[in-house]
Design a protein around this motif. Structure first.
Motif, PDB file in Angstrom:
ATOM      1  N   GLU A   1     -19.979  -8.689   2.166  1.00 54.95           N
ATOM      2  CA  GLU A   1     -18.733  -9.208   2.729  1.00 54.95           C
ATOM      3  C   GLU A   1     -19.019 -10.448   3.574  1.00 54.95           C
ATOM      4  O   GLU A   1     -19.903 -10.457   4.423  1.00 54.95           O
ATOM      5  CB  GLU A   1     -18.075  -8.119   3.585  1.00 54.95           C
ATOM      6  CG  GLU A   1     -16.768  -8.542   4.224  1.00 54.95           C
ATOM      7  CD  GLU A   1     -16.207  -7.440   5.097  1.00 54.95           C
ATOM      8  OE1 GLU A   1     -16.259  -7.580   6.324  1.00 54.95           O
ATOM      9  OE2 GLU A   1     -15.742  -6.417   4.533  1.00 54.95           O
ATOM     10  N   LYS A   2     -18.237 -11.521   3.344  1.00 55.58           N
ATOM     11  CA  LYS A   2     -18.419 -12.765   4.091  1.00 55.58           C
ATOM     12  C   LYS A   2     -17.669 -12.755   5.421  1.00 55.58           C
ATOM     13  O   LYS A   2     -18.157 -13.222   6.439  1.00 55.58           O
ATOM     14  CB  LYS A   2     -17.928 -13.946   3.254  1.00 55.58           C
ATOM     15  CG  LYS A   2     -18.792 -14.258   2.044  1.00 55.58           C
ATOM     16  CD  LYS A   2     -20.085 -14.929   2.452  1.00 55.58           C
ATOM     17  CE  LYS A   2     -20.879 -15.369   1.233  1.00 55.58           C
ATOM     18  NZ  LYS A   2     -22.124 -16.070   1.612  1.00 55.58           N
ATOM     19  N   LYS A   3     -16.456 -12.224   5.394  1.00 52.77           N
ATOM     20  CA  LYS A   3     -15.636 -12.152   6.595  1.00 52.77           C
ATOM     21  C   LYS A   3     -14.478 -11.206   6.327  1.00 52.77           C
ATOM     22  O   LYS A   3     -14.287 -10.732   5.202  1.00 52.77           O
ATOM     23  CB  LYS A   3     -15.102 -13.536   6.982  1.00 52.77           C
ATOM     24  CG  LYS A   3     -14.257 -14.192   5.900  1.00 52.77           C
ATOM     25  CD  LYS A   3     -13.802 -15.569   6.308  1.00 52.77           C
ATOM     26  CE  LYS A   3     -13.019 -16.251   5.162  1.00 52.77           C
ATOM     27  NZ  LYS A   3     -12.533 -17.574   5.534  1.00 52.77           N
ATOM     28  N   LYS A   4     -13.690 -10.917   7.353  1.00 50.45           N
ATOM     29  CA  LYS A   4     -12.502 -10.083   7.163  1.00 50.45           C
ATOM     30  C   LYS A   4     -11.432 -10.503   8.153  1.00 50.45           C
ATOM     31  O   LYS A   4     -11.714 -11.140   9.177  1.00 50.45           O
ATOM     32  CB  LYS A   4     -12.851  -8.605   7.340  1.00 50.45           C
ATOM     33  CG  LYS A   4     -13.386  -8.223   8.704  1.00 50.45           C
ATOM     34  CD  LYS A   4     -13.783  -6.748   8.723  1.00 50.45           C
ATOM     35  CE  LYS A   4     -14.362  -6.364  10.083  1.00 50.45           C
ATOM     36  NZ  LYS A   4     -14.803  -4.949  10.104  1.00 50.45           N
ATOM     37  N   THR A   5     -10.211 -10.153   7.825  1.00 47.49           N
ATOM     38  CA  THR A   5      -9.090 -10.448   8.715  1.00 47.49           C
ATOM     39  C   THR A   5      -8.087  -9.310   8.612  1.00 47.49           C
ATOM     40  O   THR A   5      -8.072  -8.562   7.630  1.00 47.49           O
ATOM     41  CB  THR A   5      -8.423 -11.789   8.341  1.00 47.49           C
ATOM     42  OG1 THR A   5      -7.480 -12.153   9.340  1.00 47.49           O
ATOM     43  CG2 THR A   5      -7.706 -11.698   7.002  1.00 47.49           C
ATOM     44  N   TYR A   6      -7.260  -9.164   9.628  1.00 43.94           N
ATOM     45  CA  TYR A   6      -6.249  -8.101   9.618  1.00 43.94           C
ATOM     46  C   TYR A   6      -4.981  -8.595   8.935  1.00 43.94           C
ATOM     47  O   TYR A   6      -4.579  -9.760   9.095  1.00 43.94           O
ATOM     48  CB  TYR A   6      -5.948  -7.638  11.050  1.00 43.94           C
ATOM     49  CG  TYR A   6      -7.127  -6.975  11.716  1.00 43.94           C
ATOM     50  CD1 TYR A   6      -7.581  -5.727  11.298  1.00 43.94           C
ATOM     51  CD2 TYR A   6      -7.803  -7.606  12.760  1.00 43.94           C
ATOM     52  CE1 TYR A   6      -8.671  -5.122  11.885  1.00 43.94           C
ATOM     53  CE2 TYR A   6      -8.901  -7.008  13.355  1.00 43.94           C
ATOM     54  CZ  TYR A   6      -9.328  -5.770  12.916  1.00 43.94           C
ATOM     55  OH  TYR A   6     -10.422  -5.174  13.493  1.00 43.94           O
TER      56      TYR A   6
ATOM     57  N   SER B   1       0.858  -1.170   0.000  1.00 41.78           N
ATOM     58  CA  SER B   1       0.000   0.000   0.000  1.00 41.78           C
ATOM     59  C   SER B   1       0.902   1.229   0.000  1.00 41.78           C
ATOM     60  O   SER B   1       2.129   1.109  -0.035  1.00 41.78           O
ATOM     61  CB  SER B   1      -0.932  -0.008   1.217  1.00 41.78           C
ATOM     62  OG  SER B   1      -1.863   1.056   1.142  1.00 41.78           O
ATOM     63  N   ASN B   2       0.306   2.415   0.043  1.00 39.74           N
ATOM     64  CA  ASN B   2       1.127   3.626   0.032  1.00 39.74           C
ATOM     65  C   ASN B   2       1.485   4.109   1.434  1.00 39.74           C
ATOM     66  O   ASN B   2       2.073   5.165   1.601  1.00 39.74           O
ATOM     67  CB  ASN B   2       0.428   4.745  -0.751  1.00 39.74           C
ATOM     68  CG  ASN B   2      -0.926   5.101  -0.176  1.00 39.74           C
ATOM     69  OD1 ASN B   2      -1.642   4.240   0.323  1.00 39.74           O
ATOM     70  ND2 ASN B   2      -1.289   6.376  -0.245  1.00 39.74           N
ATOM     71  N   LYS B   3       1.116   3.321   2.445  1.00 33.91           N
ATOM     72  CA  LYS B   3       1.610   3.576   3.797  1.00 33.91           C
ATOM     73  C   LYS B   3       1.655   2.271   4.579  1.00 33.91           C
ATOM     74  O   LYS B   3       0.885   1.346   4.304  1.00 33.91           O
ATOM     75  CB  LYS B   3       0.761   4.622   4.516  1.00 33.91           C
ATOM     76  CG  LYS B   3      -0.717   4.321   4.618  1.00 33.91           C
ATOM     77  CD  LYS B   3      -1.425   5.486   5.305  1.00 33.91           C
ATOM     78  CE  LYS B   3      -2.942   5.264   5.343  1.00 33.91           C
ATOM     79  NZ  LYS B   3      -3.643   6.402   6.006  1.00 33.91           N
ATOM     80  N   THR B   4       2.589   2.205   5.515  1.00 37.07           N
ATOM     81  CA  THR B   4       2.780   0.994   6.301  1.00 37.07           C
ATOM     82  C   THR B   4       1.854   1.011   7.505  1.00 37.07           C
ATOM     83  O   THR B   4       1.908   1.926   8.330  1.00 37.07           O
ATOM     84  CB  THR B   4       4.254   0.892   6.752  1.00 37.07           C
ATOM     85  OG1 THR B   4       5.087   0.807   5.585  1.00 37.07           O
ATOM     86  CG2 THR B   4       4.483  -0.327   7.624  1.00 37.07           C
ATOM     87  N   GLU B   5       0.996  -0.012   7.588  1.00 38.29           N
ATOM     88  CA  GLU B   5      -0.002  -0.057   8.644  1.00 38.29           C
ATOM     89  C   GLU B   5      -0.643  -1.441   8.703  1.00 38.29           C
ATOM     90  O   GLU B   5      -0.404  -2.287   7.837  1.00 38.29           O
ATOM     91  CB  GLU B   5      -1.094   0.981   8.389  1.00 38.29           C
ATOM     92  CG  GLU B   5      -1.867   0.732   7.096  1.00 38.29           C
ATOM     93  CD  GLU B   5      -2.932   1.770   6.824  1.00 38.29           C
ATOM     94  OE1 GLU B   5      -3.110   2.683   7.649  1.00 38.29           O
ATOM     95  OE2 GLU B   5      -3.603   1.662   5.772  1.00 38.29           O
ATOM     96  N   ILE B   6      -1.452  -1.674   9.727  1.00 38.52           N
ATOM     97  CA  ILE B   6      -2.280  -2.868   9.772  1.00 38.52           C
ATOM     98  C   ILE B   6      -3.557  -2.572   8.990  1.00 38.52           C
ATOM     99  O   ILE B   6      -4.280  -1.621   9.291  1.00 38.52           O
ATOM    100  CB  ILE B   6      -2.631  -3.266  11.222  1.00 38.52           C
ATOM    101  CG1 ILE B   6      -1.362  -3.623  11.995  1.00 38.52           C
ATOM    102  CG2 ILE B   6      -3.610  -4.440  11.239  1.00 38.52           C
ATOM    103  CD1 ILE B   6      -0.610  -4.823  11.441  1.00 38.52           C
ATOM    104  N   GLY B   7      -3.800  -3.379   7.962  1.00 37.98           N
ATOM    105  CA  GLY B   7      -4.983  -3.188   7.136  1.00 37.98           C
ATOM    106  C   GLY B   7      -5.977  -4.319   7.326  1.00 37.98           C
ATOM    107  O   GLY B   7      -5.812  -5.181   8.199  1.00 37.98           O
ATOM    108  N   THR B   8      -7.002  -4.317   6.508  1.00 39.33           N
ATOM    109  CA  THR B   8      -8.054  -5.322   6.581  1.00 39.33           C
ATOM    110  C   THR B   8      -8.235  -5.973   5.226  1.00 39.33           C
ATOM    111  O   THR B   8      -8.275  -5.283   4.200  1.00 39.33           O
ATOM    112  CB  THR B   8      -9.395  -4.691   7.024  1.00 39.33           C
ATOM    113  OG1 THR B   8      -9.205  -3.997   8.252  1.00 39.33           O
ATOM    114  CG2 THR B   8     -10.458  -5.764   7.214  1.00 39.33           C
ATOM    115  N   LEU B   9      -8.319  -7.301   5.213  1.00 42.95           N
ATOM    116  CA  LEU B   9      -8.600  -8.038   3.988  1.00 42.95           C
ATOM    117  C   LEU B   9     -10.058  -8.481   4.038  1.00 42.95           C
ATOM    118  O   LEU B   9     -10.478  -9.198   4.947  1.00 42.95           O
ATOM    119  CB  LEU B   9      -7.672  -9.249   3.862  1.00 42.95           C
ATOM    120  CG  LEU B   9      -7.682  -9.990   2.522  1.00 42.95           C
ATOM    121  CD1 LEU B   9      -7.240  -9.069   1.384  1.00 42.95           C
ATOM    122  CD2 LEU B   9      -6.776 -11.220   2.583  1.00 42.95           C
TER     123      LEU B   9
END
Length: 290
Positions: free
Chosen positions: A154-159, A122-130
């Motif tokens: 959305e069925k589910k998400k994870t970090y 991504s364009n910044k370093t961070e914890i995102g969500t899939l």
């Protein structure tokens, strides 16, 4: 086991009950495909066979290194190794289930010069969500962009870990990017921003999927698509749409705008630096009679 039978068994979810390996042939090269609780079953048949000629054209122009952003379970990796086994391949994938499978795929095939980093770009370093759109643990339609598929629940998400490429560059043994492939289900804008400095410096061939803007009401997608086009123009790139027929490469259409459409067969693009357009067209002639 032919392709039709594989697809039927896959649809019936039979493979989740078995762990096995099968030898397949891609571009006249043999590969071992492990299937682990259904993960890897999509590799038992050749999806997007047109991509092989696209890769051959790209490698003919600039074939020393390949960066693959969004590997999933290695569909493109297998094609790359069928065309250029020794190329320096570096891939990024944030889904840990995909990473586990990819490590096995690399091991059983003894792939060399192959590095996998367990992060998204991504364009910044961070914890995102899939965000997952189906129940598969390796959902190829999963996106790091929330609400990108407004029409699907959305069925589910994870970090997941997301990194700006600049923060990883020192960890990657790569002097120059020759080819950059981006397949990130809506996150293309952030990836291009992350690689912007290296794209300007190295002028790689860019292979990218951009999912459709279905109508003029899709303002979120339109805005992102326009920003992608603006970035590419500022980087002095031309956009070619990959035209396929019966799963085979037919031609490349040079376009000014990606535009609004609903055709999933028109979502694949080759982005070429203006300095290499003539070379690209000449090489393409040898493969498709451009």
């Amino acid at each position: 086991m032919n392709e039709i039978l594989v697809k039927v068994l896959n649809k019936l979810k039979i493979f989740k009950y078995f762990n096995f390996s099968k030898t397949i042939r891609i571009n006249d090269k043999k590969f071992i495909v492990p299937v682990i609780n259904d993960v890897g079953s999509s590799n038992l048949y050749i999806s997007e066979p047109w991509m092989i000629n696209v890769l051959k054209i790209a490698f003919s122009i600039s074939g020393k290194s390949f960066i693959d952003v969004g590997i999933n379970t290695g569909q493109t990796l297998l094609k790359i190794k069928s065309v250029s086994p020794e190329i320096n391949y570096i891939g990024f994938e944030p889904n840990p289930f995909c990473i586990n499978y990819l490590q096995r795929l690399i091991q059983v095939n003894n792939f060399q010069n192959t590095t996998i980093l367990p992060v998204g770009i991504s364009n910044k370093t961070e914890i995102g969500t899939l965000h997952f759109m189906n129940d598969s643990i390796v959902d190829s339609s999963a996106s790091s962009i929330g609400n990108f598929r407004e029409e699907h629940k959305e069925k589910k998400k994870t970090y997941i870990p997301l990194f700006d490429y600049k923060d990883l560059k020192d960890k990657v043994n790569l002097d120059k990017i020759s080819i950059l492939k981006i397949d990130v289900e809506g996150g293309e804008l952030e990836v291009i921003k992350s690689f912007k400095e290296d794209i300007a410096k190295d002028e790689p061939i860019i292979l990218m999927e951009v999912l459709p803007v279905y109508n003029d009401l899709s303002t979120f997608r339109i805005e992102r698509q326009n920003k992608i086009q603006e970035l590419l123009r500022n980087l002095d790139y031309e956009i070619f749409r990959v035209i396929k027929q019966n799963k085979l490469l037919l031609r490349f259409d040079k376009i000014k705008e990606i535009g609004i459409h609903s055709d999933l067969d028109r979502c694949d693009y080759v982005m070429v630096p203006k300095s290499r357009v003539t070379q690209f067209i000449e090489i393409a002639k040898d493969f498709i009679g451009y």
